[in-house]
Design an enzyme around this catalytic site. Structure first.
Site, PDB file in Angstrom:
ATOM      1  N   TRP A   8       0.776  -1.231  -0.072  1.00  0.00           N
ATOM      2  CA  TRP A   8      -0.008   0.167   0.062  1.00  0.00           C
ATOM      3  C   TRP A   8       1.061   1.358  -0.124  1.00  0.00           C
ATOM      4  O   TRP A   8       1.905   1.171  -0.893  1.00  0.00           O
ATOM      5  CB  TRP A   8      -1.055   0.207   1.042  1.00  0.00           C
ATOM      6  CG  TRP A   8      -2.063  -1.102   0.946  1.00  0.00           C
ATOM      7  CD1 TRP A   8      -1.893  -2.519   1.529  1.00  0.00           C
ATOM      8  CD2 TRP A   8      -3.147  -1.388   0.080  1.00  0.00           C
ATOM      9  NE1 TRP A   8      -2.731  -3.446   1.158  1.00  0.00           N
ATOM     10  CE2 TRP A   8      -3.558  -2.343   0.330  1.00  0.00           C
ATOM     11  CE3 TRP A   8      -3.791  -0.368  -0.702  1.00  0.00           C
ATOM     12  CZ2 TRP A   8      -4.904  -3.052  -0.482  1.00  0.00           C
ATOM     13  CZ3 TRP A   8      -4.851  -0.715  -1.279  1.00  0.00           C
ATOM     14  CH2 TRP A   8      -5.519  -2.132  -0.913  1.00  0.00           C
ATOM     15  N   SER A   9       0.656   2.196   0.930  1.00  0.00           N
ATOM     16  CA  SER A   9       1.503   3.404   0.653  1.00  0.00           C
ATOM     17  C   SER A   9       2.681   3.523   1.257  1.00  0.00           C
ATOM     18  O   SER A   9       3.397   4.607   0.879  1.00  0.00           O
ATOM     19  CB  SER A   9       0.432   4.506   1.573  1.00  0.00           C
ATOM     20  OG  SER A   9      -0.503   4.832   1.145  1.00  0.00           O
TER      21      SER A   9
END
Length: 364
Positions: free
Chosen positions: A66-67
């Protein structure tokens, strides 16, 4: 106690013990790596790659971080800046002329990297299919007006940042961010990290498991924004193949720590020079400090990295985290397929703390 695989220096026994404790408390699977001077002092993993707990987590298991992907995309921009091909103080329109629409002609590249560009989401929101279409996603951002005076405030650009920075990388290099990263970063380092995952690696992917009591439609407002990305989307083949360079990177703890060791070690890892020490130091120069309009909490941003005292890095929805400490030339990376509710998730920071005593002991 959960069975932990891999290797670690005797100074770091607290790290595999901490990972085992997370698995004993119900996490499905995960991995932790600690690199110092570009070399692994911890490289451990455990648990399972599937929600049914039938497929053991392997040394080469990959997971969506993800981020944490944002740190990889930022590194691409920093490499170009170090080569003199990108000026972070230049207006974005120098490289992406169409971006000047909607009153954005004065938005600077550093605003994109520090979440201060005023484009935290698409308005109106993208459909999932549009999110997977690079030309559509970037054209919509180019046409949009900023929500605030660029540079005056920060608001977490959870998905848009990757397209904004990635398009600048593409305009300069002629390659999308995934290809640039593969050619200029992961390839030279031998790092098993991918933005736009080739089908040949599908067998190694550990699918994301939603938090207990949540299903595959679970979405986080801080990560998914109005675009409505859910766990089931992140587990789809379309997501893996797409270029979403703020959120769709696939790797393991070892590869995350190896890549970001470039930033911890003055730009050179194991004889591979990605950028200069000055190019690394540029990333730590504060661009914003204050309340984030989207996250609703205090933040400090450098160029693509969160600033936390003398430590730098970022994490992702679901728990992944990378923290970089140039003073000790150390990186701690954690990846997992087990989500927890963000408000109660301290796993990554707990693992960083478990490594701290060992890192300090190595300096003596």
């Amino acid at each position: 106690m959960a069975d932990i695989q891999g290797s670690y220096d005797d100074l770091f026994t607290a790290v595999p013990n901490a990972l085992a404790d997370l698995l004993d408390r119900g996490d499905v699977g995960g991995a932790v790596a600690v690199f110092v001077d570009g070399e692994p002092v911890v490289d451990v993993w455990g648990g399972f790659a599937d929600a049914g707990r039938s497929v053991p987590w392997q040394r080469d298991t990959l997971v969506n971080v993800w981020s944490t992907t944002k740190t990889m995309t930022a590194l691409c921009a920093l490499v170009l800046a170090d080569r003199g091909e990108l000026d972070v103080d230049a207006p974005v329109v120098r490289y992406w002329p169409e971006f000047g629409a909607g009153g954005k002609d004065k938005v600077r590249v550093r605003h994109l990297l520090s979440h201060t560009a005023g484009l935290p989401d698409w308005d109106p929101p993208l459909t999932t299919d549009e999110l997977y279409d690079w030309d559509t996603a970037t054209a919509r951002l180019a046409a949009q007006a900023p929500l605030w005076e660029p540079g005056s405030a920060a608001g977490y650009h959870s998905l848009t940042q990757g397209f904004l920075v990635g398009e600048v990388v593409r305009r300069i290099s002629g390659r999308g961010p995934g290809a640039f990263f593969a050619d200029e970063v992961a390839g030279p380092l031998g790092a098993d990290f991918h933005m736009g995952l080739p089908a040949e690696h599908d067998r190694r992917v550990a699918l994301t498991v939603p938090p207990p009591s949540q299903g595959d439609d679970y979405a986080s407002s801080s990560e998914a924004d109005a675009t409505g990305v859910r766990v089931r989307d992140g587990n789809s083949l379309a997501w893996r193949r797409a270029q979403i360079p703020a959120a769709s990177g696939f790797g393991n703890a070892r590869s995350v720590a190896l890549v970001q060791s470039a930033m911890a070690c003055g730009g050179t890892v194991n004889g591979v020079r990605l950028l200069s020490r000055a190019g690394c130091d540029r990333a730590w120069k504060e661009q914003f400090s204050g309340e984030d309009r989207v996250l609703g909490m205090p933040t400090r941003w450098g160029l693509g990295y969160g600033l936390f005292g003398t430590t730098y890095g970022w994490g992702g929805w679901g728990g992944s985290l990378v923290m970089i400490e140039p003073e000790t030339r150390a990186v701690v990376a954690y990846v997992t397929n087990q989500m927890r509710e963000p408000a109660e998730d301290t796993r990554g920071l707990d693992l960083v703390m478990s490594a701290y005593e060992g890192i300090q002991a190595l300096q003596k």
